[in-house]
Design an enzyme around this catalytic site. Structure first.
Site, PDB file in Angstrom:
ATOM      1  N   LYS A   1       0.855  -1.191   0.000  1.00 39.50           N
ATOM      2  CA  LYS A   1       0.000   0.000   0.000  1.00 39.50           C
ATOM      3  C   LYS A   1       0.881   1.227   0.000  1.00 39.50           C
ATOM      4  O   LYS A   1       2.038   1.173   0.447  1.00 39.50           O
ATOM      5  CB  LYS A   1      -0.889   0.012   1.242  1.00 39.50           C
ATOM      6  CG  LYS A   1      -2.139   0.872   1.096  1.00 39.50           C
ATOM      7  CD  LYS A   1      -3.277   0.126   0.427  1.00 39.50           C
ATOM      8  CE  LYS A   1      -4.518   0.987   0.275  1.00 39.50           C
ATOM      9  NZ  LYS A   1      -5.677   0.185  -0.152  1.00 39.50           N
TER      10      LYS A   1
HETATM   11  P1  NAD Z   1     -13.291   7.793  -2.655  1.00 38.66           P
HETATM   12  O1  NAD Z   1     -12.329   8.874  -2.408  1.00 38.66           O
HETATM   13  O2  NAD Z   1     -13.847   7.607  -4.027  1.00 38.66           O
HETATM   14  O3  NAD Z   1     -14.558   7.933  -1.670  1.00 38.66           O
HETATM   15  C1  NAD Z   1     -14.453   8.091  -0.290  1.00 38.66           C
HETATM   16  C2  NAD Z   1     -15.733   8.768   0.171  1.00 38.66           C
HETATM   17  O4  NAD Z   1     -15.766   8.817   1.597  1.00 38.66           O
HETATM   18  C3  NAD Z   1     -15.845  10.221  -0.316  1.00 38.66           C
HETATM   19  O5  NAD Z   1     -17.153  10.433  -0.809  1.00 38.66           O
HETATM   20  C4  NAD Z   1     -15.599  11.034   0.950  1.00 38.66           C
HETATM   21  O6  NAD Z   1     -16.257  12.291   0.927  1.00 38.66           O
HETATM   22  C5  NAD Z   1     -16.206  10.110   1.989  1.00 38.66           C
HETATM   23  N1  NAD Z   1     -15.762  10.373   3.355  1.00 38.66           N
HETATM   24  C6  NAD Z   1     -14.520  10.699   3.810  1.00 38.66           C
HETATM   25  N2  NAD Z   1     -14.559  10.885   5.145  1.00 38.66           N
HETATM   26  C7  NAD Z   1     -15.846  10.671   5.527  1.00 38.66           C
HETATM   27  C8  NAD Z   1     -16.520  10.708   6.777  1.00 38.66           C
HETATM   28  N3  NAD Z   1     -15.865  10.994   7.907  1.00 38.66           N
HETATM   29  N4  NAD Z   1     -17.845  10.430   6.794  1.00 38.66           N
HETATM   30  C9  NAD Z   1     -18.509  10.136   5.666  1.00 38.66           C
HETATM   31  N5  NAD Z   1     -17.923  10.082   4.462  1.00 38.66           N
HETATM   32  C10 NAD Z   1     -16.616  10.354   4.397  1.00 38.66           C
HETATM   33  O7  NAD Z   1     -12.582   6.455  -2.126  1.00 38.66           O
HETATM   34  P2  NAD Z   1     -12.967   4.950  -2.427  1.00 38.66           P
HETATM   35  O8  NAD Z   1     -12.032   4.440  -3.459  1.00 38.66           O
HETATM   36  O9  NAD Z   1     -14.431   4.823  -2.623  1.00 38.66           O
HETATM   37  O10 NAD Z   1     -12.523   4.265  -1.056  1.00 38.66           O
HETATM   38  C11 NAD Z   1     -13.393   4.214   0.074  1.00 38.66           C
HETATM   39  C12 NAD Z   1     -12.929   3.102   0.992  1.00 38.66           C
HETATM   40  O11 NAD Z   1     -12.937   1.870   0.260  1.00 38.66           O
HETATM   41  C13 NAD Z   1     -11.501   3.245   1.537  1.00 38.66           C
HETATM   42  O12 NAD Z   1     -11.455   2.685   2.832  1.00 38.66           O
HETATM   43  C14 NAD Z   1     -10.683   2.387   0.581  1.00 38.66           C
HETATM   44  O13 NAD Z   1      -9.486   1.936   1.157  1.00 38.66           O
HETATM   45  C15 NAD Z   1     -11.665   1.263   0.357  1.00 38.66           C
HETATM   46  N6  NAD Z   1     -11.406   0.478  -0.858  1.00 38.66           N
HETATM   47  C16 NAD Z   1     -11.409   1.065  -2.095  1.00 38.66           C
HETATM   48  C17 NAD Z   1     -11.190   0.281  -3.226  1.00 38.66           C
HETATM   49  C18 NAD Z   1     -11.265   0.838  -4.617  1.00 38.66           C
HETATM   50  O14 NAD Z   1     -11.190   0.050  -5.568  1.00 38.66           O
HETATM   51  N7  NAD Z   1     -11.429   2.122  -4.796  1.00 38.66           N
HETATM   52  C19 NAD Z   1     -10.952  -1.093  -3.080  1.00 38.66           C
HETATM   53  C20 NAD Z   1     -10.968  -1.661  -1.812  1.00 38.66           C
HETATM   54  C21 NAD Z   1     -11.219  -0.853  -0.718  1.00 38.66           C
END
Ligand code: NAD
Length: 424
Positions: A114
Site C-alpha cells: 500500500k
Molecule cells: P473515494 O475517495 O472515491 O470515496 C471516499 C468517500 O468517503 C468520499 O465520498 C468522501 O467524501 C467520503 N468520506 C470521507 N470521510 C468521511 C466521513 N468521515 N464520513 C462520511 N464520508 C466520508 O474512495 P474509495 O475508493 O471509494 O474508497 C473508500 C474506501 O474503500 C476506503 O477505505 C478504501 O481503502 C476502500 N477500498 C477502495 C477500493 C477501490 O477500488 N477504490 C478497493 C478496496 C477498498
C-alpha cells in the site's frame, strides 16, 4: 505476539495495532507458532520519502509519502495509493497487511502492499496533483514494477492518477510499461468493469450473506457511509437488486429519506456540488446518526475506525458490509457479533477491486483484452467461492466471518512460506 514496538498508550488509535489484533485472533485459531506469527505480522519493507513539489504559487512544498510491502510470498505486492491529510506510516502498514490477506482469501497470486501521501487534494489544483503524483512515482520507483509491486487507486486517487504513474515510469524506462499500475483508464490498458468492481464485490458478498440469513433483498433498506467510488457503486448495484437506499453520507454531510434515494440522482448531485448534502427532500442528519440509522444493510465505505466501542451498541443493521478497509474496531466487532449482526469483513467484502485489478494485470501481461461479461462473470465466481469458503470456515471453527476470512488467508500464506522455506 509481535506488537511492532508500539507505545501501549498509543495502541488504541493505531490502525496497524488493530490489524495485528485481528491477525492474532485468527493465528490463535490456527495454533500458528510464534516464529511464523512474527514473519506474517511484520511488514517486509517500509519505505518513506520526503519530496518537493513546485506549487502554483511558485513556492516549494515538501510532502511525505510511504510505500509499504507487507508480504510478497505468494506474488508481487499489490495495493492502492491514498492521498489524504491523515495518511501515516502506521495507516499504510495496516492497509498493506490487509492487502496480503485480501489477496490470499480470494486466492490471487499476489502479496500485499500500500502507499500514501499526506496531502489535502481538496486544496490542490490539478497541476499540483499531477506534479505530486509524478514525483511520488519517481521516489517509489525503486520498489514498484509489473513483477514486483503494482499500485492501484484508493481514497482520492483514480484512473488519471494511475495514468500519470504509468506515464512517469514509462518515460524513465524509455518504453511503455502498461502493467505497472491497475485501475487505469480503458484507453491506456485498463480493464472493463474495474471502476465499479469494488462496489460490485460489495453487492455480490451482500447477496451471498442475504441467502445465508434468509434476508429478502427486494425492499431491504441500505445505509451507505462514504458516497465515493465504492459507496456509489455498492448503492447503485444493490438498488438494481431491489434494495432501498435510505441514507448516505460523504465528507460534506449526511442525508436520509425513508422513501428511498435514487443512486444516480444522488451521484448527479455529488458531481455538480461536490457533496450529497443539500439533496432535495431529505432530512439532514449527522454522521453519527447515519451509522445508527435502523436498516437491514449498513455499508461503511469511507475510512477506518468508524464503528467503535462508542457507537456499536446503537447499530442495528442485520448485515454490515465493509466497503472500506478497517471501518470496525475489534471492540465493536465483538459487540456487533454478540448482538447477532453479520459482518462481512473488508478483506472479503471489498476484494472485488483487487480481483478485477488482477484481471487487468493479466490482460496487460498477455496483451489480450476481455469482454465486460467475462470480467463480471469471473469476479462473481471468485467472490462467491471465497464467500462460501469463509462461511464454511466460520461454521467449522465457530468463529465470526472476519476471523474465518483471516484463518483462510493466513493458512494460505503460512503454507506458501513453509513450502518456500526461510532464506538462507
Ligand atoms: P473515494 O475517495 O472515491 O470515496 C471516499 C468517500 O468517503 C468520499 O465520498 C468522501 O467524501 C467520503 N468520506 C470521507 N470521510 C468521511 C466521513 N468521515 N464520513 C462520511 N464520508 C466520508 O474512495 P474509495 O475508493 O471509494 O474508497 C473508500 C474506501 O474503500 C476506503 O477505505 C478504501 O481503502 C476502500 N477500498 C477502495 C477500493 C477501490 O477500488 N477504490 C478497493 C478496496 C477498498
Amino acid at each position: 505476539m509481535i506488537q511492532e514496538n508500539l507505545d501501549p498508550s498509543n495502541m488504541k488509535d493505531s490502525v496497524f495495532a488493530m490489524a495485528v489484533e485481528q491477525f492474532n485472533a485468527a493465528a490463535d485459531v490456527l495454533n500458528l507458532e510464534e516464529g511464523m506469527r512474527q514473519v506474517l505480522s511484520s511488514c517486509k519493507r517500509e519505505f518513506t520519502v520526503n519530496f518537493p513539489v513546485k506549487m502554483d504559487s511558485g513556492k516549494i512544498q515538501v510532502f511525505t509519502g510511504h510505500r509499504v510491502q507487507h508480504n510478497m510470498t505468494r506474488g508481487p505486492a499489490k495495493g492502492g495509493i491514498r492521498f489524504h491529510p491523515d495518511v501515516s506510516l502506521d495507516e499504510v502498514k495496516a492497509l498493506a497487511s490487509w492487502m496480503t490477506w485480501k489477496c490470499a482469501v480470494t486466492n490471487l497470486p499476489y502479496g500485499g502492499g500500500k502507499g500514501g501521501v499526506t496531502c489535502n487534494p481538496k486544496s490542490m489544483s490539478s497541476g499540483e496533483m499531477e506534479r505530486l503524483t509524478r514525483r511520488f512515482a519517481t521516489e517509489i520507483s525503486p520498489l514498484i514494477g509489473s513483477y514486483s509491486d503494482i499500485p492501484a487507486p484508493d481514497v482520492n486517487t483514480d484512473g488519471q492518477t494511475m495514468a500519470w504513474i504509468m506515464d512517469t515510469i514509462s518515460m524513465h524506462k524509455g518504453f511503455t510499461e502498461v502493467g505497472i499500475v491497475t485501475g487505469k483508464p480503458i484507453e491506456i490498458g485498463g480493464s472493463l468493469g474495474r471502476t465499479e468492481a469494488t462496489g460490485r464485490g460489495v453487492m455480490i458478498t451482500t447477496r451471498e450473506a442475504a441467502k445465508h440469513i434468509g434476508l429478502n433483498l427486494n425492499g431491504a433498506t441500505v445505509v451507505v457511509q462514504g458516497f465515493g467510488n465504492v459507496g456509489y457503486w455498492a448503492a447503485h448495484l444493490l438498488q438494481e437488486l431491489g434494495c432501498k437506499i435510505i441514507a448516505a453520507s460523504d465528507s460534506g454531510g449526511a442525508i436520509s429519506r425513508t422513501s428511498g434515494l435514487d443512486s444516480n440522482e444522488l451521484l448527479a448531485q455529488k458531481n455538480s456540488t461536490g457533496s450529497v448534502s443539500g439533496f432535495a427532500n431529505c432530512d439532514v442528519i449527522t454522521n453519527e446518526e447515519l451509522l445508527e440509522t435502523s436498516c437491514d444493510i449498513l455499508v461503511p465505505a469511507a475510512l477506518e475506525q468508524q464503528i467503535t466501542g462508542n457507537n456499536a451498541s446503537r447499530i442495528s443493521a442485520k448485515i454490515i458490509v465493509e466497503g472500506a478497509n478497517g471501518p470496525t474496531t475489534p471492540e465493536a466487532d465483538k459487540i456487533l457479533t454478540d448482538k447477532g449482526s453479520l459482518i462481512i469483513p473488508d478483506i472479503l467484502a471489498n476484494a472485488g477491486g483487487v480481483v478485477v485489478s488482477y484481471f487487468e494485470w493479466v490482460q496487460n501481461l498477455q496483451r489480450f483484452f476481455w469482454e465486460k461479461e467475462a470480467v463480471d462473470k469471473s469476479l462473481d465466481s471468485i467472490l462467491t467461492r471465497s464467500f462460501n469458503e469463509v462461511f464454511n470456515t466460520s461454521q467449522h471453527y465457530n468463529v465470526d466471518m472476519r476471523t474465518a476470512a483471516m484463518v483462510n488467508a493466513i493458512d494460505r500464506v503460512a503454507t506458501a512460506t513453509n513450502i518456500r522455506g526461510i532464506y538462507p
